[in-house]
Design a protein around this motif. Structure first.
Motif, PDB file in Angstrom:
ATOM      1  N   CYS A  18      22.289 117.019 -36.548  1.00  0.00           N
ATOM      2  CA  CYS A  18      22.656 116.394 -37.790  1.00  0.00           C
ATOM      3  C   CYS A  18      22.834 116.173 -39.361  1.00  0.00           C
ATOM      4  N   VAL A  19      21.558 114.984 -39.165  1.00  0.00           N
ATOM      5  CA  VAL A  19      21.246 114.078 -39.835  1.00  0.00           C
ATOM      6  C   VAL A  19      20.583 114.776 -40.322  1.00  0.00           C
ATOM      7  N   PHE A  20      18.923 115.548 -39.764  1.00  0.00           N
ATOM      8  CA  PHE A  20      18.117 116.577 -40.806  1.00  0.00           C
ATOM      9  C   PHE A  20      19.438 117.146 -41.487  1.00  0.00           C
ATOM     10  N   GLY A  21      20.269 118.042 -41.249  1.00  0.00           N
ATOM     11  CA  GLY A  21      20.846 118.938 -41.890  1.00  0.00           C
ATOM     12  C   GLY A  21      21.715 117.992 -42.976  1.00  0.00           C
ATOM     13  N   CYS A  22      21.895 116.796 -43.248  1.00  0.00           N
ATOM     14  CA  CYS A  22      22.447 115.913 -44.054  1.00  0.00           C
ATOM     15  C   CYS A  22      21.289 116.009 -45.051  1.00  0.00           C
ATOM     16  N   ILE A 201      24.007 133.911 -32.990  1.00  0.00           N
ATOM     17  CA  ILE A 201      22.742 133.059 -32.445  1.00  0.00           C
ATOM     18  C   ILE A 201      23.460 131.620 -31.597  1.00  0.00           C
ATOM     19  N   PHE A 202      23.431 130.978 -32.531  1.00  0.00           N
ATOM     20  CA  PHE A 202      23.706 129.963 -32.638  1.00  0.00           C
ATOM     21  C   PHE A 202      24.738 129.490 -32.780  1.00  0.00           C
ATOM     22  N   GLY A 203      25.968 130.187 -33.696  1.00  0.00           N
ATOM     23  CA  GLY A 203      26.765 129.452 -33.976  1.00  0.00           C
ATOM     24  C   GLY A 203      28.200 130.706 -33.227  1.00  0.00           C
ATOM     25  N   GLY A 204      27.476 131.203 -32.221  1.00  0.00           N
ATOM     26  CA  GLY A 204      28.419 132.485 -31.440  1.00  0.00           C
ATOM     27  C   GLY A 204      29.130 131.506 -30.687  1.00  0.00           C
ATOM     28  N   PRO A 205      28.197 131.139 -29.705  1.00  0.00           N
ATOM     29  CA  PRO A 205      29.107 129.997 -28.778  1.00  0.00           C
ATOM     30  C   PRO A 205      29.915 129.727 -28.809  1.00  0.00           C
ATOM     31  N   TRP A 206      29.466 128.731 -29.913  1.00  0.00           N
ATOM     32  CA  TRP A 206      30.533 127.645 -30.373  1.00  0.00           C
ATOM     33  C   TRP A 206      31.727 129.004 -30.942  1.00  0.00           C
ATOM     34  N   ILE A 207      31.844 129.293 -31.581  1.00  0.00           N
ATOM     35  CA  ILE A 207      32.649 130.693 -31.818  1.00  0.00           C
ATOM     36  C   ILE A 207      33.723 130.608 -30.968  1.00  0.00           C
ATOM     37  N   LEU A 219      32.232 117.980 -20.688  1.00  0.00           N
ATOM     38  CA  LEU A 219      31.432 117.074 -21.147  1.00  0.00           C
ATOM     39  C   LEU A 219      30.578 118.023 -22.565  1.00  0.00           C
ATOM     40  N   LEU A 220      29.564 118.391 -20.793  1.00  0.00           N
ATOM     41  CA  LEU A 220      27.964 118.474 -21.562  1.00  0.00           C
ATOM     42  C   LEU A 220      28.487 120.496 -21.752  1.00  0.00           C
ATOM     43  N   VAL A 221      29.351 121.059 -21.476  1.00  0.00           N
ATOM     44  CA  VAL A 221      29.817 122.338 -22.015  1.00  0.00           C
ATOM     45  C   VAL A 221      29.686 121.788 -23.697  1.00  0.00           C
ATOM     46  N   LEU A 222      30.740 121.133 -23.843  1.00  0.00           N
ATOM     47  CA  LEU A 222      30.888 121.067 -25.187  1.00  0.00           C
ATOM     48  C   LEU A 222      29.890 120.717 -25.701  1.00  0.00           C
ATOM     49  N   ALA A 223      28.563 119.118 -25.615  1.00  0.00           N
ATOM     50  CA  ALA A 223      28.240 118.688 -26.095  1.00  0.00           C
ATOM     51  C   ALA A 223      27.181 119.921 -26.291  1.00  0.00           C
ATOM     52  N   PHE A 224      26.872 120.884 -25.227  1.00  0.00           N
ATOM     53  CA  PHE A 224      25.698 122.457 -26.144  1.00  0.00           C
ATOM     54  C   PHE A 224      26.226 122.934 -26.759  1.00  0.00           C
ATOM     55  N   PHE A 225      26.754 123.255 -26.930  1.00  0.00           N
ATOM     56  CA  PHE A 225      27.870 124.268 -28.019  1.00  0.00           C
ATOM     57  C   PHE A 225      27.402 123.511 -29.011  1.00  0.00           C
ATOM     58  N   HIS A 226      28.302 122.633 -28.974  1.00  0.00           N
ATOM     59  CA  HIS A 226      28.165 121.780 -30.648  1.00  0.00           C
ATOM     60  C   HIS A 226      26.318 121.823 -31.068  1.00  0.00           C
ATOM     61  N   LEU A 227      25.720 121.520 -30.286  1.00  0.00           N
ATOM     62  CA  LEU A 227      24.124 121.229 -30.432  1.00  0.00           C
ATOM     63  C   LEU A 227      23.877 122.679 -30.938  1.00  0.00           C
ATOM     64  N   PHE A 228      24.196 124.074 -30.447  1.00  0.00           N
ATOM     65  CA  PHE A 228      23.547 124.766 -30.779  1.00  0.00           C
ATOM     66  C   PHE A 228      24.567 124.994 -32.653  1.00  0.00           C
ATOM     67  N   PHE A 229      25.603 124.641 -32.702  1.00  0.00           N
ATOM     68  CA  PHE A 229      26.170 124.594 -34.132  1.00  0.00           C
ATOM     69  C   PHE A 229      25.597 124.103 -35.225  1.00  0.00           C
ATOM     70  N   SER A 230      24.919 122.334 -34.424  1.00  0.00           N
ATOM     71  CA  SER A 230      24.849 121.653 -35.329  1.00  0.00           C
ATOM     72  C   SER A 230      23.703 122.382 -36.044  1.00  0.00           C
ATOM     73  N   VAL A 231      22.657 123.436 -35.276  1.00  0.00           N
ATOM     74  CA  VAL A 231      21.608 123.290 -35.568  1.00  0.00           C
ATOM     75  C   VAL A 231      21.388 124.527 -36.698  1.00  0.00           C
ATOM     76  N   ASN A 232      22.754 125.331 -36.249  1.00  0.00           N
ATOM     77  CA  ASN A 232      22.624 126.706 -37.307  1.00  0.00           C
ATOM     78  C   ASN A 232      23.198 126.472 -38.722  1.00  0.00           C
ATOM     79  N   SER A 233      23.934 124.661 -38.687  1.00  0.00           N
ATOM     80  CA  SER A 233      23.923 124.392 -39.944  1.00  0.00           C
ATOM     81  C   SER A 233      23.278 123.531 -40.831  1.00  0.00           C
TER      82      SER A 233
END
Length: 291
Positions: A18-22, A201-207, A219-233
């Motif tokens: 997310c810092v890279f995305g900012c 691809i990356f936002g789909g799992p979070w959706i 918690l591990l599943v939630l972190a994995f989904f948010h990691l994918f979505f942060s990459v998409n953004s």
């Protein structure tokens, strides 16, 4: 214990992404907002970058607050959902408008309302802000987070908009493939296709996680989904850099030149192809196109 450490390592990776995305989205906003002439799609991309910046910023703040188990996590996460809604809205509009411009070029060129991109951008921000404001008010005033407003957000943000993006992506791919021999896809089409595919691809799992209301999962599943979505953004700056560069040009050319090449008008793109047919050196072609 090891599982918990692994989960927090994933959340740390989300924050770093997310810092890279900012930084990346901030750079895009600066260049598109103050250094590049506005057109239909650069306006959408500018607002999309603002929405992505808000998404990764609020996600970072939400996770930091989550580490310290503060009640304000829900308010920050609501702002995160609001910017997600705006980002999905802009992706939907971009995909639909690009489909219209590719499949019906003459109608799109002569009958598209002027200032439509500005009006749609305002509408998207207004709707996202309204839902976000109502949700924050409900939580602050009544201490209720999961209510009818959340249900509306889930239906719009995680069912309607992703479905439209998926359909438009498929139609756009088919249309571009059918026209490939006579009209190869330009830089802008390539960037839009990459954005839409990476979103799926990356936002789909979070959706899927949000559409099924799996907020209380492991918690591990939630972190994995948010990691994918942060990459998409956060990855769109890389698309602009890779698509906008020219192999025959100097590799150290500024990012501004690459963005101008991505969002150049169709007439300039045709001019670029004509220059390639002339007996000019790569340096002369680059100097003409970046003048």
């Amino acid at each position: 214990m090891d599982r918990e450490v692994f989960c927090y390592s994933f959340l740390t990776a989300v924050i770093l992404t997310c810092v890279f995305g900012c930084v990346g989205n901030g750079r895009i906003i600066w260049l598109l907002g103050f250094h590049i002439k506005k057109n239909t799609f650069s306006t959408y991309i500018l607002h999309l970058a603002v929405a992505d910046l808000g998404t990764v910023a609020f996600l970072t703040l939400s996770l930091i607050v989550y580490f310290f188990q503060k009640p304000s996590f829900f308010v920050l996460y609501t702002f995160f959902l609001g910017t997600c809604m705006a980002s999905l809205g802009f992706l939907t509009v971009i995909s639909m408008e690009r489909c219209a411009s590719v499949l019906f070029p003459r109608w799109y060129q002569h009958h598209r309302p002027k200032r439509l991109s500005t009006r749609l951008s305002f509408l998207i921000w207004a709707l996202a802000g309204m839902f976000c404001g109502l949700e924050v008010f409900a939580y602050v005033a009544y201490g209720v987070w999961e209510n009818r407003i959340v249900a509306v957000i889930i239906v719009v943000d995680f069912w309607v908009l992703p479905s439209l993006v998926t359909i438009c992506t498929f139609v756009l791919l088919v249309g571009l493939c059918c026209q490939y021999e006579n009209h190869p896809p330009g830089n802008l089409n390539t960037v839009i296709i990459l954005m839409l595919l990476f979103f799926l691809i990356f936002g789909g799992p979070w959706i899927v996680m949000n559409s099924l209301n799996l907020f209380h999962g492991p918690l591990l599943v939630l972190a994995f989904f948010h990691l994918f979505f942060s990459v998409n953004s956060s990855i769109k700056l890389i698309f602009y850099y890779l698509v906008g560069r020219q192999r025959k040009c100097h590799t150290t050319e500024p990012l501004l030149i690459k963005l101008q090449r991505v969002f150049q008008d169709e007439g300039n793109a045709t001019e670029g192809r004509e220059l390639m047919r002339m007996n000019l050196t790569p340096e002369e072609i680059c100097s003409i196109q970046t003048a």
